[in-house]
Design a protein around this motif. Structure first.
Motif, short mmCIF file in Angstrom:
data_model
loop_
_atom_site.label_atom_id
_atom_site.label_comp_id
_atom_site.label_asym_id
_atom_site.label_seq_id
_atom_site.Cartn_x
_atom_site.Cartn_y
_atom_site.Cartn_z
N GLU A 67 -2.12 10.86 21.33
CA GLU A 67 -2.88 10.65 22.83
C GLU A 67 -1.92 11.16 23.88
OE1 GLU A 67 -6.06 7.51 24.44
OE2 GLU A 67 -3.94 6.81 24.45
N GLY A 68 -2.63 12.00 24.89
CA GLY A 68 -1.75 12.43 26.07
C GLY A 68 -1.47 13.83 25.60
N SER A 69 -1.80 14.35 24.37
CA SER A 69 -1.17 15.65 24.13
C SER A 69 -2.02 16.94 24.84
CB SER A 69 -1.44 15.98 22.49
OG SER A 69 -0.34 15.23 21.77
N VAL A 70 -1.41 17.91 25.11
CA VAL A 70 -2.12 19.12 25.71
C VAL A 70 -2.77 19.74 24.24
CG1 VAL A 70 -1.95 21.45 26.57
CG2 VAL A 70 -0.41 19.42 27.37
N GLU A 113 3.76 9.72 28.84
CA GLU A 113 4.77 10.66 28.84
C GLU A 113 4.76 11.92 27.80
OE1 GLU A 113 7.31 7.70 27.32
OE2 GLU A 113 7.66 6.50 29.41
N THR A 114 3.71 11.55 26.93
CA THR A 114 3.58 12.72 26.12
C THR A 114 2.83 13.94 26.90
OG1 THR A 114 3.05 11.33 24.16
CG2 THR A 114 2.04 13.56 24.21
N MET A 115 2.04 13.62 27.55
CA MET A 115 1.28 14.43 28.58
C MET A 115 2.20 15.33 29.46
SD MET A 115 0.33 15.20 32.12
CE MET A 115 0.59 13.56 32.67
N GLN A 116 2.99 14.65 30.08
CA GLN A 116 4.05 15.24 30.96
C GLN A 116 4.99 16.09 30.22
OE1 GLN A 116 5.82 11.51 32.88
NE2 GLN A 116 4.20 11.77 34.42
N ARG A 117 5.57 15.47 28.97
CA ARG A 117 6.45 16.23 28.43
C ARG A 117 5.85 17.54 27.63
NH1 ARG A 117 7.05 12.74 24.76
NH2 ARG A 117 5.95 13.63 22.96
N GLN A 118 4.48 17.58 27.30
CA GLN A 118 3.98 18.64 26.93
C GLN A 118 3.63 19.65 27.76
OE1 GLN A 118 0.84 18.30 23.70
NE2 GLN A 118 2.13 16.58 22.63
N SER A 133 6.43 22.00 28.39
CA SER A 133 6.72 23.07 27.36
C SER A 133 5.72 24.01 27.42
CB SER A 133 6.76 22.43 26.03
OG SER A 133 5.45 21.92 25.76
N LEU A 134 4.88 24.00 28.45
CA LEU A 134 3.87 25.17 28.38
C LEU A 134 3.98 26.02 29.59
CD1 LEU A 134 1.12 25.50 26.98
CD2 LEU A 134 -0.09 24.32 29.02
N ASP A 135 3.90 27.29 29.41
CA ASP A 135 4.37 28.25 30.42
C ASP A 135 3.29 27.99 31.77
OD1 ASP A 135 5.67 30.97 31.14
OD2 ASP A 135 3.68 31.38 31.54
N GLU A 136 3.87 28.29 32.90
CA GLU A 136 3.14 28.13 34.18
C GLU A 136 1.75 28.91 34.14
OE1 GLU A 136 3.60 26.00 36.61
OE2 GLU A 136 5.25 25.30 35.26
N SER A 137 1.79 30.10 33.59
CA SER A 137 0.86 30.99 33.26
C SER A 137 -0.57 30.28 32.85
CB SER A 137 0.88 32.17 32.72
OG SER A 137 1.17 32.01 31.29
N TYR A 138 -0.52 29.27 31.86
CA TYR A 138 -1.52 28.39 31.31
C TYR A 138 -2.09 27.30 32.14
CZ TYR A 138 0.54 30.90 27.11
OH TYR A 138 0.72 31.73 26.16
N TYR A 166 6.93 27.14 18.50
CA TYR A 166 7.87 26.95 19.83
C TYR A 166 8.86 28.13 19.77
CZ TYR A 166 6.32 21.93 20.66
OH TYR A 166 5.49 21.00 21.31
N ASP A 167 9.27 28.72 20.98
CA ASP A 167 10.28 29.68 20.72
C ASP A 167 11.64 29.07 21.05
OD1 ASP A 167 10.73 29.11 23.50
OD2 ASP A 167 9.72 30.74 24.29
N GLU A 168 12.71 29.73 21.08
CA GLU A 168 13.88 29.27 21.15
C GLU A 168 14.16 28.61 22.40
OE1 GLU A 168 13.88 33.46 22.70
OE2 GLU A 168 13.19 32.57 20.80
N ASN A 169 13.52 28.71 23.36
CA ASN A 169 13.58 27.93 24.51
C ASN A 169 13.05 26.60 24.71
OD1 ASN A 169 15.34 29.95 25.86
ND2 ASN A 169 13.62 31.07 26.26
N GLY A 170 12.29 26.29 23.73
CA GLY A 170 11.36 25.11 23.79
C GLY A 170 9.97 25.17 24.38
N MET A 171 9.43 26.34 24.55
CA MET A 171 8.14 26.79 25.07
C MET A 171 7.38 26.95 23.86
SD MET A 171 8.99 26.28 28.27
CE MET A 171 7.44 26.80 28.95
#
Length: 481
Positions: A97-100, A436-441, A444-449, A364-369
């Motif tokens: 729950e809270g996941s993107v 916290e799950t929502m905020q953390r995920q 990790s999501l690029d601003e374009s999304y 995920y890529d090497e930057n954690g995105m």
């Protein structure tokens, strides 16, 4: 909390009786997923699956429920006897729950006998669809505000009492800092917030007296509503008088606007506060706010510190529902004694389902995105640091190759044999974890999304094996028809 198993669509029960009469109560797998993001967005937020699991453990037909069904003159006594012992005895997998989340990927996967799984359809969709809609809306508003404090106060505009409670819960997961809903604050451990209404001011002999009386009672929490009569000619001036008296006693104060041209008025109010020597005094605004309005005000650098949002957050605003559906993905074949894939076809390719028992993985890529989510068959293993090709879910020519630095499995076993696999957390702790799950995920999501308008489309793709299985189903269906 509704625990009666009558909380289902009537046709689920008529089908269930048909399965019972036909001795068709084999093991099946159902997926709950959604087809498109609400609000023309680039992401959604999962909520309500924890509430669903709470109810599943006590979802039953009472004696009175059975009596009601008997009065419908459509159900056989033997089937009603079967329902007397009905309970969820299967397994449930779900994303945290809270996941993107994104379209087409299973959010909830249920393994159960056919009758159980069929009766649960309405319950699953009702809880996950509504709360995910509100959590997604709130996350959009929170991002539009540049993660400023958001107070949810939609109780009076929500769709009934349960709608208000569910919306408050979901909005907290989605990023709201607190709520005006006192019962939800108690039940869920959400911070409760509130200032004053116009009626408080109108009940006193003068606006200044109303502010002074409030400050006398709540010196540590005084936020003056300054638009009851005239924001600039009286409201802010009286707020400064009452506020200065608080400051002399060592307290602070703030002001709230609930009407008018918010952009213009907040700038003028900020000037008045600064001129009077109160740069620390904060400005809160409300009044039918949407993410588009908030985004515009933030872009224009309006001097606003916090936001109060009600109607458009707890009702979904311009989109009234989440497009979650519940579809059969696999069933037991008595001839082979194996689970075999199932697939729904449609003239609309977007409504053609993905067959088989599936897992969901985030790459995920090497930057954690986060770069893509992959649907794969349950017996497949994806490997990190290995270039792999993935395929468009519409089974067309589009594909992409990627070498993930990290792979995260999203679907997790949460109920086994109808019981939770881990102890249930208390409501307040679970909500904090989901938030916290929502905020953390989102981080990790690029601003374009995450753009409010015209977001980039995040990749949800199929593994090679799943793509081949789906293609084989489609070709077989074409040959048969």
């Amino acid at each position: 909390m509704i625990t009666s198993a009558l909380f289902t669509d009537f046709y689920e029960l008529t089908m269930a009786q048909g399965y019972w009469k036909g001795n068709m109560n084999q093991e099946v797998v159902f997926d709950m997923f959604f087809r498109k993001h609400p609000f023309n967005g680039g992401f959604s937020v999962l909520a309500g699956n924890e509430t669903l699991m709470d109810i599943l453990s006590s979802f039953r037909f009472s004696d009175d429920d059975i009596k009601y069904l008997a009065e419908q003159k459509i159900f056989e006594p033997g089937f009603l006897d079967y329902l007397k012992d009905f309970h969820f005895s299967g397994d449930l997998y779900t994303i945290d729950e809270g996941s993107v989340i994104f379209p087409q990927e299973p959010l909830v996967r249920i393994h159960a006998n056919l009758i159980e799984a069929q009766i649960l359809e309405g319950l699953v969709l009702n809880h996950v669809n509504f709360q995910s809609l509100i959590a997604t809306k709130t996350a959009r508003i929170w991002l539009a505000s540049k993660k400023a404090p958001i107070m949810e106060f939609g109780l009076r505009r929500a769709q009934g009492p349960d709608g208000a409670m569910s919306a408050t819960r979901a909005s907290y997961i989605g990023g709201a800092a607190g709520t005006s809903n006192t019962l939800a604050g108690k039940d869920f451990g959400i911070p409760v917030m509130g200032t004053m209404a116009h009626s408080w001011i109108m009940s006193h002999a003068s606006e200044l007296e109303a502010f002074r009386e409030y400050a006398k009672i709540y010196p540590e929490n005084s936020v003056f509503l300054i638009d009851t009569y005239d924001t600039l000619k009286s409201g802010i001036k009286n707020a400064i008088i009452a506020g200065s008296e608080l400051v002399e006693k060592g307290y602070n104060f703030g002001v709230r606007l609930d009407s008018g041209d918010i952009d213009y008025l907040t700038r003028e109010v900020r000037k008045e506060l600064d001129r009077a020597g109160f740069p620390q005094a904060k400005i809160s605004v409300s009044n039918e706010l949407t993410e588009e309005i908030i985004s515009t005000l933030v872009a224009r650098e309006a001097p606003i510190n916090s936001w109060g949002v009600g109607t458009h957050m707890v009702t979904g605003g311009n989109e009234s529902s989440f497009t979650g559906v519940y579809k059969l993905a696999a069933r037991h074949d008595s001839k082979t004694n194996e689970m075999i894939p199932a697939m729904k076809f449609s003239d609309n390719p977007a409504k053609t389902t993905n067959p088989g028992i599936k897992n969901v993985y985030r790459l995920y890529d090497e930057n954690g995105m986060a770069c893509a989510d992959i649907l794969a068959l349950s017996d497949e293993k994806l490997e990190a640091k290995k270039e792999t090709t993935f395929y468009h879910p519409m089974v067309d020519y589009r594909q992409f190759s990627f070498t993930p630095a990290k792979i995260e499995p999203l679907l997790k076993l949460r109920m086994k044999g109808g019981k939770r696999t881990e102890p249930r957390l208390e409501d307040a702790k679970q909500l904090r974890l989901s938030r916290e799950t929502m905020q953390r995920q989102l981080e990790s999501l690029d601003e374009s999304y995450k753009r409010i308008l015209n977001p980039h489309i995040y990749k949800v793709s199929l593994s090679e094996n799943l793509m081949k299985l789906k293609k084989d189903f489609i070709e077989k269906n074409i040959r048969q028809h």
